[in-house]
Design an enzyme around this catalytic site. Structure first.
Site, PDB file in Angstrom:
ATOM      1  CG  HIS A 236       3.959   6.300  -5.827  1.00  0.00           C
ATOM      2  ND1 HIS A 236       5.169   5.933  -5.627  1.00  0.00           N
ATOM      3  CD2 HIS A 236       3.851   6.433  -7.026  1.00  0.00           C
ATOM      4  CE1 HIS A 236       5.889   5.667  -6.755  1.00  0.00           C
ATOM      5  NE2 HIS A 236       5.211   5.899  -7.619  1.00  0.00           N
ATOM      6  CB  CYS A 279       6.514   6.175   0.690  1.00  0.00           C
ATOM      7  SG  CYS A 279       7.754   5.533  -0.200  1.00  0.00           S
TER       8      CYS A 279
END
Length: 394
Positions: A236, A279
């Site tokens: 992430h 991301c």
């Protein structure tokens, strides 16, 4: 490329012969100024290598420096009396080539030649020389399970694809799973220096073998950087950072600068590629009816600390990237496919990653609503030469 080809054909025999006295040949190439003072210091002070390892690195360094240096090195092996007496087995190796020896003074003069001067030097290769076996080290950090965040389903498919393609390209592939921020930081520092391989057991390192990753029970007996370094991080992330399994952030700039050039680093002057699947924000990237691509490059006589890097991130700053829970992420799957196709053709990495940019930019997050959810990878580099990875068939 006659001299370099001669060394390559006889590389194993040359290295075995020079192991008889590594210090002498190192001092000789230094006296002949075939290597720089900094290269001499680095080659003299390599740690954790036996004599054979030192000789391999010396010969690789000579080959990296191009045709002219290879020619002078072969002249040294054939004409220096102390070298010939110290390494008598050199005469058993086919090193003689009339094109490699000094041209007699009475030979043809360039002033009376209708064509290009025979003394004109060929332009130095504009391509990184990747001659070591293995080509280099590929490190994968694969964060799937998190304390405070959603599981990243599909990431193991990406890891599998990366293991396959970089093993095919001749790299030794190692993977660390579910690392906290501090573990990521320490693991990367360990891989940057390779100074204490006993630390590796702390990071649950696995190695690619045949068709999958298997646990390493103890530190590998030998591990070196080779001629290139690949780092793949899948996790992430937010703007400019990637997340550890504990949800804490590690800046991408901190990751790359762990590998910056120093007088001691074995990776100085060698290409370092970072592939970041994470991301970079929470915004959805929407499509418009126009597109533009531009790449830029520069080079310098001296190597800055930040030289020889290539960083490819799954998405531009502030936006999400997409990952299929079974098939893997758009970005990593595209990278692996384009590497398989492009490396077989001899394409360089920036060309291949431009194709990745193009391919990912055409994907649709919602097929029924074109342009609603898009993704645009970003590539930044300070490479000074073309980086061409080639499949290893042996």
């Amino acid at each position: 490329m006659a001299a370099k080809g001669t060394i390559r054909r006889n590389k194993t025999a040359i290295q075995a012969t020079l192991c008889a006295d590594y210090s002498l040949i190192l001092n000789k190439v230094d006296e002949k100024q075939l290597i720089t003072p900094r290269e001499y210091r680095n080659l003299r002070s390599i740690n954790r290598e036996d004599v054979e390892g030192h000789v391999v690195k010396l010969v690789d360094k000579i080959m990296d420096k191009g045709e002219d240096t290879c020619k002078k090195f072969l002249e040294l092996l054939q004409t220096d009396e102390e070298v010939k007496s110290t390494y008598p087995d050199l005469k058993k190796i086919q090193l003689t080539n009339t094109s490699l020896l000094p041209t007699p003074v009475q030979a043809s003069s360039a002033e009376h030649s209708d064509g290009p001067s025979p003394q004109k030097r060929r332009k130095e290769d504009d391509q990184y020389q990747l001659n070591s076996r293995p080509t280099g080290l590929c490190v994968i950090i694969n964060n799937e399970n998190f304390t405070y965040m959603n599981q990243r389903r599909g990431t193991n498919r990406d890891a599998q694809s990366l293991g396959e393609v970089f093993s095919w390209l001749g790299f030794r592939v190692l993977m660390c799973k579910d690392q906290t921020r501090d573990q990521m930081d320490q693991a990367l520092k360990c891989f940057a220096s390779l100074s204490d391989l006993s630390q590796l057991h702390e990071f649950s390192v696995q190695e690619w073998s045949e068709n999958g990753f298997t646990d390493i029970k103890e530190a590998p007996p030998s591990l070196n950087h080779g001629d290139a370094f690949i780092c793949c991080i899948m996790s992430h992330g937010e703007s400019g950072v990637v997340s550890g399994s504990d949800g804490k952030s590690l800046p991408i700039k901190h990751i790359t600068r762990t590998f910056k050039a120093t007088d001691q680093s074995a990776l100085t002057g060698k290409p370092k590629v970072f592939l970041i699947q994470a991301c970079q924000g929470k915004q959805d990237h929407r499509g418009v009816l126009s597109e533009d691509l531009q790449a830029d490059d520069c080079q310098s006589q001296y190597i800055p600390e930040e030289a020889d890097f290539l960083v490819a991130i799954a998405t531009v700053e502030d936006y999400k990237s997409f990952r299929h829970i079974t098939d893997g992420s758009w970005f990593i799957q595209s990278v692996c496919q384009q590497l398989k196709e492009g490396c077989s053709r001899g394409d360089d990495m920036t060309t291949i990653l431009s194709r990745v940019n193009n391919e990912v930019s055409k994907k649709e997050g919602v097929k029924q609503q074109p342009g609603k959810l898009k993704q645009m990878p970003e590539v930044k580099f300070t490479l000074r030469k073309r980086l061409v990875l080639t499949p290893h068939c042996d």
